[in-house]
Design a protein around this motif. Sequence first.
Motif, PDB file in Angstrom:
ATOM      1  N   THR A 173       0.843  -1.201   0.000  1.00 37.40           N
ATOM      2  CA  THR A 173       0.000   0.000   0.000  1.00 37.40           C
ATOM      3  C   THR A 173       0.878   1.250   0.000  1.00 37.40           C
ATOM      4  OG1 THR A 173      -0.295  -0.393   2.358  1.00 37.40           O
ATOM      5  CG2 THR A 173      -2.161  -0.860   0.949  1.00 37.40           C
ATOM      6  N   CYS A 174       0.299   2.308  -0.543  1.00 33.64           N
ATOM      7  CA  CYS A 174       1.030   3.548  -0.804  1.00 33.64           C
ATOM      8  C   CYS A 174       1.502   4.197   0.501  1.00 33.64           C
ATOM      9  CB  CYS A 174       0.119   4.501  -1.572  1.00 33.64           C
ATOM     10  SG  CYS A 174       0.898   6.059  -1.995  1.00 33.64           S
ATOM     11  N   PRO A 175       2.739   4.720   0.519  1.00 34.29           N
ATOM     12  CA  PRO A 175       3.246   5.345   1.751  1.00 34.29           C
ATOM     13  C   PRO A 175       2.865   6.815   1.887  1.00 34.29           C
ATOM     14  CG  PRO A 175       4.956   5.386   0.099  1.00 34.29           C
ATOM     15  CD  PRO A 175       3.760   4.717  -0.551  1.00 34.29           C
ATOM     16  N   TYR A 176       2.022   7.330   1.002  1.00 37.31           N
ATOM     17  CA  TYR A 176       1.729   8.765   1.053  1.00 37.31           C
ATOM     18  C   TYR A 176       0.376   9.047   1.734  1.00 37.31           C
ATOM     19  CZ  TYR A 176       5.902   9.421  -1.764  1.00 37.31           C
ATOM     20  OH  TYR A 176       7.201   9.426  -2.216  1.00 37.31           O
ATOM     21  N   CYS A 177      -0.694   9.280   0.979  1.00 36.21           N
ATOM     22  CA  CYS A 177      -1.863   9.839   1.673  1.00 36.21           C
ATOM     23  C   CYS A 177      -2.764   8.767   2.296  1.00 36.21           C
ATOM     24  CB  CYS A 177      -2.657  10.746   0.741  1.00 36.21           C
ATOM     25  SG  CYS A 177      -3.926   9.942  -0.237  1.00 36.21           S
ATOM     26  N   GLY A 178      -3.698   9.217   3.095  1.00 34.37           N
ATOM     27  CA  GLY A 178      -4.564   8.326   3.853  1.00 34.37           C
ATOM     28  C   GLY A 178      -5.607   7.595   3.034  1.00 34.37           C
ATOM     29  N   THR A 179      -5.661   7.852   1.726  1.00 36.66           N
ATOM     30  CA  THR A 179      -6.612   7.103   0.904  1.00 36.66           C
ATOM     31  C   THR A 179      -6.289   5.615   0.970  1.00 36.66           C
ATOM     32  OG1 THR A 179      -6.760   9.006  -0.575  1.00 36.66           O
ATOM     33  CG2 THR A 179      -7.661   6.942  -1.388  1.00 36.66           C
ATOM     34  N   GLY A 180      -4.997   5.277   0.996  1.00 32.38           N
ATOM     35  CA  GLY A 180      -4.621   3.872   1.162  1.00 32.38           C
ATOM     36  C   GLY A 180      -4.731   3.046  -0.106  1.00 32.38           C
ATOM     37  N   CYS A 181      -4.230   3.579  -1.217  1.00 37.65           N
ATOM     38  CA  CYS A 181      -4.252   2.826  -2.478  1.00 37.65           C
ATOM     39  C   CYS A 181      -3.236   1.687  -2.421  1.00 37.65           C
ATOM     40  CB  CYS A 181      -3.876   3.745  -3.632  1.00 37.65           C
ATOM     41  SG  CYS A 181      -4.988   5.137  -3.819  1.00 37.65           S
ATOM     42  N   SER A 182      -3.537   0.643  -3.170  1.00 41.65           N
ATOM     43  CA  SER A 182      -2.571  -0.454  -3.313  1.00 41.65           C
ATOM     44  C   SER A 182      -1.901  -0.374  -4.675  1.00 41.65           C
ATOM     45  CB  SER A 182      -3.279  -1.800  -3.192  1.00 41.65           C
ATOM     46  OG  SER A 182      -3.825  -1.947  -1.908  1.00 41.65           O
ATOM     47  N   ARG A 231      -5.808   2.151  -9.993  1.00 43.69           N
ATOM     48  CA  ARG A 231      -5.310   3.492 -10.359  1.00 43.69           C
ATOM     49  C   ARG A 231      -4.453   4.052  -9.224  1.00 43.69           C
ATOM     50  NH1 ARG A 231      -9.779   1.402 -12.942  1.00 43.69           N
ATOM     51  NH2 ARG A 231     -10.464   2.712 -14.659  1.00 43.69           N
ATOM     52  N   VAL A 232      -3.540   4.963  -9.585  1.00 46.89           N
ATOM     53  CA  VAL A 232      -2.804   5.719  -8.570  1.00 46.89           C
ATOM     54  C   VAL A 232      -2.611   7.151  -9.069  1.00 46.89           C
ATOM     55  CG1 VAL A 232      -1.517   3.861  -7.419  1.00 46.89           C
ATOM     56  CG2 VAL A 232      -0.613   4.864  -9.515  1.00 46.89           C
ATOM     57  N   CYS A 233      -2.230   8.036  -8.172  1.00 45.89           N
ATOM     58  CA  CYS A 233      -1.943   9.425  -8.554  1.00 45.89           C
ATOM     59  C   CYS A 233      -0.437   9.555  -8.824  1.00 45.89           C
ATOM     60  CB  CYS A 233      -2.400  10.362  -7.436  1.00 45.89           C
ATOM     61  SG  CYS A 233      -1.302  10.388  -6.017  1.00 45.89           S
ATOM     62  N   PRO A 234       0.057  10.737  -9.197  1.00 47.20           N
ATOM     63  CA  PRO A 234       1.492  10.864  -9.469  1.00 47.20           C
ATOM     64  C   PRO A 234       2.377  10.406  -8.302  1.00 47.20           C
ATOM     65  CG  PRO A 234       0.339  12.818 -10.230  1.00 47.20           C
ATOM     66  CD  PRO A 234      -0.677  11.988  -9.513  1.00 47.20           C
ATOM     67  N   LYS A 235       1.973  10.734  -7.085  1.00 48.65           N
ATOM     68  CA  LYS A 235       2.817  10.328  -5.944  1.00 48.65           C
ATOM     69  C   LYS A 235       2.918   8.802  -5.881  1.00 48.65           C
ATOM     70  CE  LYS A 235       0.641  12.962  -2.854  1.00 48.65           C
ATOM     71  NZ  LYS A 235       0.028  14.141  -3.461  1.00 48.65           N
ATOM     72  N   GLY A 236       1.778   8.130  -6.049  1.00 50.98           N
ATOM     73  CA  GLY A 236       1.790   6.666  -6.017  1.00 50.98           C
ATOM     74  C   GLY A 236       2.587   6.088  -7.175  1.00 50.98           C
ATOM     75  N   SER A 237       2.464   6.694  -8.350  1.00 48.75           N
ATOM     76  CA  SER A 237       3.190   6.187  -9.529  1.00 48.75           C
ATOM     77  C   SER A 237       4.695   6.157  -9.294  1.00 48.75           C
ATOM     78  CB  SER A 237       2.959   7.093 -10.743  1.00 48.75           C
ATOM     79  OG  SER A 237       1.620   7.120 -11.071  1.00 48.75           O
ATOM     80  N   ALA A 241      -4.897  16.467  -2.810  1.00 51.27           N
ATOM     81  CA  ALA A 241      -4.384  15.862  -1.574  1.00 51.27           C
ATOM     82  C   ALA A 241      -4.787  14.397  -1.425  1.00 51.27           C
ATOM     83  CB  ALA A 241      -4.855  16.656  -0.367  1.00 51.27           C
ATOM     84  N   HIS A 242      -5.933  14.003  -1.973  1.00 53.06           N
ATOM     85  CA  HIS A 242      -6.411  12.606  -1.898  1.00 53.06           C
ATOM     86  C   HIS A 242      -7.012  12.232  -3.256  1.00 53.06           C
ATOM     87  CE1 HIS A 242      -6.664  14.240   2.233  1.00 53.06           C
ATOM     88  NE2 HIS A 242      -6.295  13.023   2.605  1.00 53.06           N
ATOM     89  N   PRO A 243      -6.191  12.191  -4.296  1.00 51.13           N
ATOM     90  CA  PRO A 243      -6.746  12.098  -5.653  1.00 51.13           C
ATOM     91  C   PRO A 243      -7.632  10.871  -5.908  1.00 51.13           C
ATOM     92  CG  PRO A 243      -4.440  12.708  -5.727  1.00 51.13           C
ATOM     93  CD  PRO A 243      -4.728  12.353  -4.303  1.00 51.13           C
ATOM     94  N   LEU A 244      -7.300   9.744  -5.283  1.00 54.30           N
ATOM     95  CA  LEU A 244      -8.120   8.564  -5.572  1.00 54.30           C
ATOM     96  C   LEU A 244      -9.419   8.548  -4.770  1.00 54.30           C
ATOM     97  CD1 LEU A 244      -7.501   6.387  -7.699  1.00 54.30           C
ATOM     98  CD2 LEU A 244      -5.607   7.893  -7.168  1.00 54.30           C
ATOM     99  N   ALA A 245      -9.503   9.320  -3.717  1.00 54.96           N
ATOM    100  CA  ALA A 245     -10.797   9.557  -3.060  1.00 54.96           C
ATOM    101  C   ALA A 245     -11.587  10.538  -3.925  1.00 54.96           C
ATOM    102  CB  ALA A 245     -10.598  10.100  -1.651  1.00 54.96           C
TER     103      ALA A 245
HETATM  104 FE1  SF4 Z   1      -0.989   7.197  -2.775  1.00 56.15          FE
HETATM  105 FE2  SF4 Z   1      -2.110   8.920  -4.462  1.00 56.15          FE
HETATM  106 FE3  SF4 Z   1      -3.510   6.834  -3.578  1.00 56.15          FE
HETATM  107 FE4  SF4 Z   1      -2.939   8.822  -1.950  1.00 56.15          FE
HETATM  108  S1  SF4 Z   1      -4.258   8.920  -3.744  1.00 56.15           S
HETATM  109  S2  SF4 Z   1      -2.740   6.658  -1.468  1.00 56.15           S
HETATM  110  S3  SF4 Z   1      -0.892   9.439  -2.639  1.00 56.15           S
HETATM  111  S4  SF4 Z   1      -1.681   6.765  -4.854  1.00 56.15           S
END
Ligand code: SF4
Length: 684
Positions: free
Chosen positions: A9-18, A43-49, A172-176
């Motif tokens: 799971t992503c180390p950035y925002c609280g959305t918690g994407c895998s 899907r992920v955002c730039p930070k997750g990518s 701040a929480h793109p996947l939410a």
């Molecule tokens: Fe990571 Fe982006 Fe998903 Fe947040 S929205 S958990 S930063 S990939």
Amino acid sequence: MDFKYVPTTCPYCGTGCSFNLVVVDGKVVGTAPFQRSPVNEGRVCPKGSYAHEFVNAPDRLKTPMIKKDGKFVEASWDEALDLVAEKFAQYKGEQSSVICCARASNEDNYALQKFGRCVMQTPNIDHCARLCHASTVAGLAQIFGSGAMTNSVSDLADTNCAFIIGSNNFEAHPLAGRRLMQAKKKGAKIIVCDPRRTPTAKQAHLHIQHYSGTDIALLNGMMQYIIQNGWENKDFIEKRTVGYEEFKKNVMQEKYSLENVSKITGVPVDDIKTACQWIHEAEKTTAVYTLGITQHTVGVDNVRSVGFLQMLTGNMGKPGTGVNPLRGQNNVQGACDMGALPNVFPGYQKVTDEAAVKKFEDAWGCKMPAKIGLTIPEMLDTFADEPEKLKCLYLMGENPIISDPDIAHVDKALKNIEFLVVQDIFLTETAEYADVVLPAVCYAEKDGTQTNTERRVQRWRKAQDGPGESKYDWQIIAELAAKMGMGDKFPWANASEVFDEMAALTPQYCGMNYERIEKEGLQWPCPTCDHPGTKVLHCETFAGMPDGKSVFAPIEHRPPAEQTDADYPFILTTGATIWHWPSGTMTRRSESLNRDCPTGWIEINEEDAAEMGIETGDIVTAYSRRGEVDVPARKTPDIKKGVMFMPFHFWECRANWITNTPYDPVSKTPEYKACAINVKKKEA
Ligand code: SF4
């Protein structure tokens, strides 16, 4: 060539994407979609990518370091831990403090708060939820009995109306945010309340551009209009709430008439009416907020006011409704759940409750201070102004010299600490102040769990070894405990064993173990081994409240602690960008993210800029009563006249040189979202 995908799971925002970490010959080299996540569906955002790019950065910490004659010198683990053990043993109880970490795993946070309470014998335990969503924890607990997001990320897509206030989730929480756009595609109305015309506000059907710090007035005005029109949900109010009459008396005052609220907030009356009409017409309305609500001296009351709107309209306890704070950092929910707070043990069991104290003393085999300790702002105040009272700090993974308000004050506090230990993956700007630095592994190098904003407990999985001699955080803590003669209290062989000990003591996690969360995690509360987890809270009753009912109360609008005047005529608000993450420790070591967003800026309304002769790209000095900072200007029509904005990630132009320290009296969350500043163009 050895090639594998490791889901994590992503180390950035609280959305918690895998996503999958791509591993070649034992090294993490990329990310790839993980389609089965119920949160982000691949899907992920730039930070997750680009979440792999900092992992093998050349400046990762590889060995412990001890400061000698003002310079760091490499040391063995034995040398470093012997020194820390010897020093910690000199400070008793309340002379010590611990800052846990919302970026670290549940296991790491559980271990550190236990170390603080058991070994250091201190009640002074906190972490950076204090700076963001402590107002949520306190505010929602007061009215619902539980301080967490009531619904799920996926169910944001099933609403008919989204009332978004103080949340730039598109960045701040793109996947939410993606889920809210799915709702929009299905016909949902989107209302965004924000002083900036953010990317999120640009997606809305209605943008309510109120002045920063006027949320309560806006919400009281809306609720007065809803009641005037008979749009309140009488059945819900009668059956599931208490305190309504007193609350109603307050919001029906003349000062919250739409005309008066329009004057306070700067929002046209018709816009407020439209928002109320849409909420009334929608079968289900979800309320979504983030730091625009919590980071105020009235943060707790802001949170409660959002809750009242949902109670008033009966939008609770069903999919597509609820009060949905999007938690900031990846594991800020988990760090709170783990008891990395000065007033509660794991599972929000109060440190002042005799039964809870006995439960943890029996389980951990040690006596503990049964009192509420200092929060981070109180620790910094004490280090700065009464250093004889507080002498040492064990800090894991946080970076207050960038992230806390009024940097000059933080600098004074850090310099006054008699013995500072920093445990991190990089030599952060705060670690530079340390006496001892301990190198930890990062999310890609360890097994563990984190809990996202919707209370879903998910796995991190080890994809590569950590650099040099770095170790797991919980392992460092356990080895330090052993040096201090308490190794038997920290007997874990792996992260799973830490989790099992924690789950046995934490009611919300009792039914979980690594096997059960393997596939797609579980949402707490999950009290038994056959419980499926909980997607929506408060369906039938508010279980955490004494009589099972939510609680209305009268709340008055109060302006921010610092008002504008002739010398400081602009309101500054701060926030995040899509490219970077709080103090930039990880994202600014990502080549791709840094290329797209290399430094900070200040947004100035185009009319204000024209009056001052400022153009985009000019360097301006932004200054407040606390300090000044040089920063590039961005002229824009997207921010309200009289308001300015700075992102908070950037060391070289730190917004927090000028932000203000007053905090909410209950949550102690500082007022990052409103302070008085001025700017002047810097002469070339
Ligand atoms: Fe990571 Fe982006 Fe998903 Fe947040 S929205 S958990 S930063 S990939």
